[in-house]
Design a protein around this motif. Structure first.
Motif, PDB file in Angstrom:
ATOM      1  N   ASN A 190       0.830  -1.199   0.000  1.00 25.58           N
ATOM      2  CA  ASN A 190       0.000   0.000   0.000  1.00 25.58           C
ATOM      3  C   ASN A 190       0.862   1.246   0.000  1.00 25.58           C
ATOM      4  N   TYR A 204      -5.154   4.156   2.745  1.00 30.34           N
ATOM      5  CA  TYR A 204      -3.930   3.991   1.970  1.00 30.34           C
ATOM      6  C   TYR A 204      -4.168   2.937   0.889  1.00 30.34           C
ATOM      7  N   PRO A 205      -4.472   3.355  -0.328  1.00 33.53           N
ATOM      8  CA  PRO A 205      -4.771   2.390  -1.388  1.00 33.53           C
ATOM      9  C   PRO A 205      -3.549   1.556  -1.744  1.00 33.53           C
ATOM     10  N   SER A 206      -3.783   0.486  -2.460  1.00 33.83           N
ATOM     11  CA  SER A 206      -2.657  -0.344  -2.905  1.00 33.83           C
ATOM     12  C   SER A 206      -1.819   0.450  -3.907  1.00 33.83           C
ATOM     13  N   ARG A 207      -0.547   0.108  -3.962  1.00 35.55           N
ATOM     14  CA  ARG A 207       0.344   0.756  -4.931  1.00 35.55           C
ATOM     15  C   ARG A 207      -0.137   0.467  -6.360  1.00 35.55           C
TER      16      ARG A 207
END
Length: 192
Positions: free
Chosen positions: A52, A93-96
């Motif tokens: 994330n 916190y979104p995934s990368r």
């Protein structure tokens, strides 16, 4: 002669492009960006599964400056049909991987002003007396050398790997690597 030339088209100059568009700068000004990569990418060596971002999703390309912008991460989620799913995940916190998709989505909206597979070979200031009036920029696009003149220059060429001096002698890209190269490394292949 163009008005603004951006070197590099990662998140920094992508954010600049959004700002210029939203300020109607494109209506009467000429803008161009050059990017050495063949297409848009953001830290490809760090796009690992189940990782994330370390920053809140509201620190996207534009929200803190213009929350009503169509270029926000929230609008990206809405257009992708993922807004409800994302909200129900209860994450900040979104995934990368998802954030990379967001950046790619935004970058695609500027394809007409970005020259990918282009790199700068020289920048020469031009003077009007003692003041710099503009710049002559020499670049290579698809292996063909060219020149362009610009009134303003924005350099956002990205981060270069910083290797501590203690590792200079042993840095070989195999046993000692920079994190940006992780997904291309032997270590990643062994770990997978």
């Amino acid at each position: 002669m163009i008005d603004v030339l951006g070197i590099g088209f990662g998140p920094s100059n992508l954010s600049l492009a959004i700002q210029l568009k939203e300020l109607a700068f494109f209506n009467d000004k000429k803008v161009r960006f050059f990017e050495k990569k063949k297409s848009f990418s953001w830290q490809p060596g760090l796009l690992l599964p189940n990782t994330n971002l370390q920053i809140h999703f509201l620190k996207d390309l534009v929200t803190l400056i213009n929350p009503k912008s169509p270029f926000t991460f929230i609008n990206y989620l809405k257009e992708q049909g993922r807004l409800s799913d994302f909200i129900n995940l209860n994450v900040s916190y979104p995934s990368r991987m998802e954030f990379n998709d967001y950046l790619f989505w935004a970058a695609n909206k500027f394809e007409d002003i970005v020259s990918y597979n282009s790199y700068i070979t020289d920048i020469e200031p031009k003077y009007d007396g003692i003041q710099v009036s503009h710049f002559k920029v020499t670049y290579v696009h698809d292996n063909i050398p060219n020149e362009i003149e610009t009134r303003h220059l924005v350099i956002a060429s990205g981060r270069s790997p910083k290797i501590p001096s203690a590792f200079f002698q042993i840095y070989d890209g195999i046993n000692v690597i920079h994190s940006d190269q992780f997904t291309k490394s032997e270590v990643h292949k062994i770990a997978s």
